[in-house]
Structures are given as structure tokens and as C-alpha cells.
Write a protein that holds these residues in place. Structure first.
Motif, short mmCIF file in Angstrom:
data_model
loop_
_atom_site.label_atom_id
_atom_site.label_comp_id
_atom_site.label_asym_id
_atom_site.label_seq_id
_atom_site.Cartn_x
_atom_site.Cartn_y
_atom_site.Cartn_z
N VAL A 90 0.76 -1.14 0.00
CA VAL A 90 -0.07 0.00 -0.13
C VAL A 90 1.02 1.33 -0.10
O VAL A 90 0.55 2.18 -0.83
N ARG A 91 1.89 1.22 0.94
CA ARG A 91 2.65 2.25 1.09
C ARG A 91 3.72 2.63 -0.40
O ARG A 91 3.97 3.79 -1.06
N LEU A 92 3.80 1.41 -1.14
CA LEU A 92 4.65 1.76 -2.37
C LEU A 92 3.93 2.37 -3.54
O LEU A 92 4.34 3.08 -4.23
N TYR A 93 2.50 2.03 -3.37
CA TYR A 93 1.70 2.46 -4.50
C TYR A 93 1.42 4.09 -4.19
O TYR A 93 1.02 4.89 -4.96
N GLU A 94 1.33 4.34 -2.99
CA GLU A 94 1.01 5.70 -2.51
C GLU A 94 2.50 6.41 -2.66
O GLU A 94 2.08 7.58 -3.19
N GLY A 95 3.54 6.07 -2.80
CA GLY A 95 4.81 6.81 -3.28
C GLY A 95 4.81 6.87 -4.89
O GLY A 95 5.15 7.69 -5.34
N ALA A 96 4.12 5.82 -5.53
CA ALA A 96 4.12 5.95 -7.05
C ALA A 96 3.28 6.99 -7.32
O ALA A 96 3.39 7.65 -8.47
N ARG B 121 9.79 6.44 -13.62
CA ARG B 121 10.24 5.09 -14.50
C ARG B 121 11.15 4.52 -13.43
O ARG B 121 10.84 3.02 -13.49
N GLN B 122 11.89 5.08 -12.81
CA GLN B 122 12.48 4.16 -11.85
C GLN B 122 11.87 3.66 -10.85
O GLN B 122 11.99 2.52 -10.32
N THR B 123 10.65 4.21 -10.33
CA THR B 123 9.67 3.55 -9.47
C THR B 123 9.04 2.21 -9.94
O THR B 123 8.86 1.47 -9.26
N MET B 124 8.75 2.30 -11.28
CA MET B 124 8.36 1.25 -11.65
C MET B 124 9.36 0.04 -11.68
O MET B 124 8.92 -0.96 -11.54
N GLN B 125 10.47 0.36 -11.81
CA GLN B 125 11.42 -0.67 -11.86
C GLN B 125 11.36 -1.33 -10.21
O GLN B 125 11.51 -2.74 -10.06
N ALA B 126 11.40 -0.35 -9.37
CA ALA B 126 11.39 -0.90 -7.83
C ALA B 126 10.23 -1.78 -7.76
O ALA B 126 10.04 -2.73 -7.26
N LEU B 127 9.04 -1.20 -8.43
CA LEU B 127 7.69 -1.88 -8.32
C LEU B 127 7.63 -3.58 -8.82
O LEU B 127 7.19 -4.42 -8.27
N LEU B 128 8.40 -3.46 -9.90
CA LEU B 128 8.68 -4.67 -10.73
C LEU B 128 9.32 -5.96 -9.79
O LEU B 128 8.96 -6.94 -9.74
N VAL B 129 10.22 -5.38 -9.24
CA VAL B 129 10.89 -6.44 -8.10
C VAL B 129 9.85 -6.63 -6.86
O VAL B 129 9.84 -7.91 -6.57
N ALA B 130 9.06 -5.90 -6.50
CA ALA B 130 8.02 -6.15 -5.29
C ALA B 130 6.91 -7.07 -6.01
O ALA B 130 6.71 -8.10 -5.51
N ALA C 263 12.89 2.09 0.00
CA ALA C 263 13.68 3.07 0.25
C ALA C 263 14.09 3.73 -1.24
O ALA C 263 14.31 4.99 -1.54
N ALA C 264 14.08 3.16 -2.27
CA ALA C 264 14.15 3.48 -3.62
C ALA C 264 13.02 4.47 -4.20
O ALA C 264 13.19 5.45 -4.63
N ILE C 265 11.68 4.05 -3.67
CA ILE C 265 10.39 4.69 -4.13
C ILE C 265 10.59 5.94 -3.22
O ILE C 265 10.11 7.17 -3.81
N SER C 266 10.77 6.20 -1.94
CA SER C 266 10.76 7.27 -1.39
C SER C 266 11.94 8.35 -1.55
O SER C 266 11.94 9.49 -1.05
N ASP C 267 12.84 7.88 -2.32
CA ASP C 267 14.17 8.69 -2.48
C ASP C 267 13.60 9.74 -3.41
O ASP C 267 13.15 9.71 -4.53
N ALA C 268 14.08 10.97 -2.92
CA ALA C 268 13.60 12.25 -3.67
C ALA C 268 14.07 12.38 -5.14
O ALA C 268 13.48 13.00 -6.22
N ARG C 269 15.16 11.44 -5.43
CA ARG C 269 16.01 11.72 -6.72
C ARG C 269 15.33 10.64 -7.81
O ARG C 269 15.77 10.84 -8.93
N THR C 270 14.56 9.66 -7.42
CA THR C 270 14.10 8.91 -8.27
C THR C 270 12.83 9.39 -8.84
O THR C 270 12.04 10.04 -8.19
N ASN C 271 12.61 8.81 -10.24
CA ASN C 271 11.55 9.43 -10.95
C ASN C 271 10.52 8.28 -11.11
O ASN C 271 10.78 7.10 -10.46
#
Length: 256
Positions: free
Chosen positions: A102-108, A181-190, A171-179
Motif C-alpha cells: 500500500v505504501r509503495l503505491y502511495e509513493g508511486a 520510471r525508476q519507481t516502476m523498476q522498484a515495483l517490478l521487484v516487489a 527506500a528507492a521509491i521514497s528517494d526524492a531523486r528517483t523518478n
């Protein structure tokens, strides 16, 4: 350089070739230096093994049932030769993971607000739909644990383990430096992990005779399979879109 790009040319001092003169000196000094300790990595391996032997209960234990009904159910399962604590442990694992989902998709959704999407990319409607699915799966697992007399607020050993394993994704999704597209890469792992773990839980439920639960878990897996297909498609489209984009002239290296 725009923050919604990943692979544009720009200043990057991490490579040794950015300073040829200094790099030659660093290599020369490294070749002259003596090892900081004699031998190989066996000494540290021995220390790790000793810690393993002294670790006691490892990641902990599954808590006892919190109700008389749960005690009775556990006793019946044990008389049948089953080990209900394994099932409760894995329910706790999925519960922890779905809560994090739930938190991951809030970040997305936050990334979408800042960076926008791309052709073939995620929409607010679909990201919100996945978030709601994760929340409903969390509620399903809570209900299942309570019916078995387990405490859904307890951290089971597998829940502890999966939280450590997946620590890099939030950590990757909450990082202010990631966009986005990079969030989609992190979500793919999850999502890859989530799908495989639901399959294990369903097999375990059926093996222990919890067929009605297994049927409900299968519906959750069907939804998770849709999530995986969506995220995989969004990520692939995002990478392809960026690869076809013209290079930003401001990021081009200066000509000699």
C-alpha cells in the motif's frame, strides 16, 4: 538536466577515467601497498559461523494463539500431523508485505503527480486500483489470521525476514531523486516477489486442508498477476520512450 530522465550525459565523477593523472597514481600506490591483514577471508568467515551458532532463536518464534478457539484449532491440526505454525508464519509474511505494498503505491502516485506519465505508462486510475487491491489483500490476511486465532499484529519470523529482504524497494521509491520510471523498476521487484509468495501460500493452504482460504487467496493471486503485467508493461514502455527521446543539447559533452 530534467529529473524525469535517467540516462542523459552529464557530470559523473564516480569513474576513475574522469581523472587520468590521479588514477595512474592511485593504481601505482595500490600495487605498492601491503594487504591490511595476512591470509584470506577465512578468519571473518569463522567469526560469522560462530555468530550463527550463538544466535539462539534466530529470527524469533511464531506467537501462540491468542484465543481459546485458536488453541483448539492448533491442537486439532497438530493431532492430524500438521504444523499450523508454518502456515501462520507465512500468513504473517504476506500480511507484512501487503501492508508495505500500500505504501509503495502511495509513493508511486506521488511520483506521478510530480513527473507525469508517458505513452503506455501508468495512470492515476490504475495505480489507485492496485493500491486498493493491496489494501483488500491486507484485510483478507488479517481476517484469515484472526479466524485461526493468530495475532495479526505480531511480527512472525518470515515477516521479519521479508521486511529485511525488501528494504531497498521502499527506500528507492521514497528517494526524492528517483523518478516514476525508476519507481516502476522498484515495483517490478516487489510484484515478482508478491506473485511467487502468493503461489507458495496457496499451495500451503491446500496442503493443510484450508481449501476455502486457498480459493480466496487464488483470487488475490489473480489480481497480483494483473498488477505484475501492468507494472512490467509500464516499465518497458518507459524505458523505450526514454531511449527514443532526443538527447538534451544541454547535456551533450563539449566538443574539443
Amino acid at each position: 538536466m530534467s529529473k524525469d530522465t535517467v540516462a542523459d550525459v552529464g557530470m559523473n565523477r564516480t569513474g576513475i577515467k574522469t581523472s587520468p593523472v590521479d588514477s595512474k597514481d592511485i593504481i601505482a600506490q595500490a600495487e605498492k601497498a601491503r594487504p591490511s591483514s595476512p591470509g584470506d577471508a577465512q578468519a571473518i568467515a569463522d567469526v560469522r559461523k560462530q555468530y550463527m551458532r550463538e544466535s539462539g532463536d534466530g529470527l524469533g518464534r511464531v506467537p501462540p494463539p491468542s484465543s481459546l478457539k485458536g488453541v483448539a484449532k492448533t491442537a486439532v491440526d497438530m493431532l492430524k500431523g500438521g504444523k499450523p505454525t508454518v502456515f501462520i508464519d507465512k500468513l504473517g509474511e504476506r500480511l507484512a508485505f501487503e501492508r508495505s505494498g500500500v505504501r509503495l503505491y502511495e509513493g508511486a502516485l506521488s511520483k506521478l503527480d510530480v513527473f507525469g506519465s508517458w505513452e503506455g505508462g501508468p495512470s492515476r486510475e490504475l495505480l489507485t486500483k492496485i493500491l486498493d487491491d493491496e489494501l483488500s489483500h491486507f484485510a483478507l490476511l488479517m481476517e484469515a489470521m484472526e479466524k485461526l486465532g493468530a495475532d495479526p499484529t505480531a511480527m512472525t519470523p518470515s515477516a521479519d525476514l521479508t521486511s529485511v529482504i525488501s528494504m531497498g524497494v521502499p527506500a528507492a521509491i521514497s528517494d526524492a531523486r528517483t523518478n516514476l520510471r525508476q519507481t516502476m523498476q522498484a515495483l517490478l521487484v516487489a510484484e515478482l516477489t508478491d506473485n511467487a509468495s502468493w503461489e507458495v501460500l496457496i499451495d500451503l493452504a491446500r496442503g493443510l486442508g484450508h481449501d476455502s482460504l486457498a480459493d480466496r487467496f487464488q483470487l488475490a493471486l489473480d489480481a497480483e498477476a494483473e498488477h505484475l503485467a501492468l507494472v512490467k508493461g509500464w516499465y518497458a514502455a518507459g524505458v523505450s520512450t526514454e531511449a527514443r527521446a532526443p538527447m538534451d543539447s544541454a547535456s551533450m559533452p563539449a566538443q574539443p
